[in-house]
Motif scaffolding. Structure first.
Motif, PDB file in Angstrom:
ATOM      1  N   ARG A  71       0.848  -1.209   0.000  1.00  0.00           N
ATOM      2  CA  ARG A  71       0.000   0.000   0.000  1.00  0.00           C
ATOM      3  C   ARG A  71       0.872   1.243   0.000  1.00  0.00           C
ATOM      4  O   ARG A  71       1.837   1.308   0.759  1.00  0.00           O
ATOM      5  N   GLN A  77      -3.354   3.884  -1.497  1.00  0.00           N
ATOM      6  CA  GLN A  77      -3.667   3.170  -2.739  1.00  0.00           C
ATOM      7  C   GLN A  77      -2.809   1.909  -2.837  1.00  0.00           C
ATOM      8  O   GLN A  77      -1.723   1.854  -2.272  1.00  0.00           O
ATOM      9  N   PHE A  79      -0.093  -0.606  -3.914  1.00  0.00           N
ATOM     10  CA  PHE A  79       1.243  -0.427  -4.475  1.00  0.00           C
ATOM     11  C   PHE A  79       1.679  -1.796  -4.979  1.00  0.00           C
ATOM     12  O   PHE A  79       2.277  -2.590  -4.276  1.00  0.00           O
ATOM     13  N   ASN A  80       1.281  -2.102  -6.207  1.00  0.00           N
ATOM     14  CA  ASN A  80       1.636  -3.389  -6.806  1.00  0.00           C
ATOM     15  C   ASN A  80       2.307  -3.101  -8.145  1.00  0.00           C
ATOM     16  O   ASN A  80       2.558  -1.946  -8.477  1.00  0.00           O
ATOM     17  N   GLN A  82       1.256  -3.119 -11.145  1.00  0.00           N
ATOM     18  CA  GLN A  82       0.517  -2.220 -12.046  1.00  0.00           C
ATOM     19  C   GLN A  82       0.689  -0.770 -11.596  1.00  0.00           C
ATOM     20  O   GLN A  82       0.770   0.134 -12.415  1.00  0.00           O
ATOM     21  N   ALA A  83       0.732  -0.580 -10.268  1.00  0.00           N
ATOM     22  CA  ALA A  83       0.749   0.777  -9.727  1.00  0.00           C
ATOM     23  C   ALA A  83       2.143   1.401  -9.739  1.00  0.00           C
ATOM     24  O   ALA A  83       2.281   2.614  -9.855  1.00  0.00           O
ATOM     25  N   ALA A  86       3.000   3.846 -12.473  1.00  0.00           N
ATOM     26  CA  ALA A  86       2.276   5.105 -12.320  1.00  0.00           C
ATOM     27  C   ALA A  86       2.908   5.969 -11.222  1.00  0.00           C
ATOM     28  O   ALA A  86       3.033   7.189 -11.372  1.00  0.00           O
ATOM     29  N   TYR A  87       3.346   5.329 -10.142  1.00  0.00           N
ATOM     30  CA  TYR A  87       4.009   6.097  -9.077  1.00  0.00           C
ATOM     31  C   TYR A  87       5.324   6.672  -9.564  1.00  0.00           C
ATOM     32  O   TYR A  87       5.669   7.809  -9.247  1.00  0.00           O
TER      33      TYR A  87
END
Ligand code: HEC
Length: 120
Positions: A71, A77, A79-80, A82-83, A86-87
């Motif tokens: 997370r 949000q 935090f994997n 996929q993420a 974006a981060y």
């Protein structure tokens, strides 16, 4: 009653998964970091880069906690894998981030590796 049992199981599971997390960490609080020994040679350049670039505005603690818990600690949000990308882009776009796309790409690959280590 059933609700509490489910809740207790969920809490136990989440504590357990953090305790069992594989990714090795050193230090606490502001000094918290991924432990350098658990990073294989091929990721070392990206690891060094992350140590320079990602501590400009906050400590590594934020990133370590995100990987460990899955997370993002500020927004909550997920935090994997996929993420993560974006981060990376979000951090790149911040004013004075002092990073370029190639650097972000290398750090994203490293973070994906660390996420994998964490779920092993
Ligand atoms: C220019 C400043 C700056 C740099 C450089 C920077 N960050 Fe951040 N970071 C922030 C700010 C500000 C936040 C607070 C939440 C937000 O605005 O997204 C943040 C939040 C975070 C979060 C938590 C996000 C959330 O939604 O909870 C993570 C994880 C993170 N940063 C990782 C990184 C990584 C990895 C790098 C290096 C690639 C990096 N940061 C570089 C400014 C920066």
């Amino acid at each position: 009653m059933k609700k509490y049992v489910t809740l207790a199981v969920l809490v136990a599971l989440s504590v357990y998964s953090i305790a069992e997390a594989r990714v090795k960490v050193s230090g606490r609080g502001a000094k918290m970091n991924f432990s350098a020994d658990s990073v294989p040679g091929m990721y070392k350049p990206a690891f060094d880069l992350m140590q320079q670039k990602c501590i400009k505005c906050h400590t590594m603690e934020r990133t370590v906690i995100a990987v460990q818990t899955g997370r993002a600690p500020i927004t909550g949000q997920p935090f994997n894998k996929q993420a993560v990308k974006a981060y990376g882009i979000k951090m790149l776009r911040k004013p004075n981030s002092d990073m370029n796309k190639k650097e972000i790409r290398d750090i994203v690959v490293l973070l994906n590796f660390l996420l994998d280590e964490n779920t092993k």
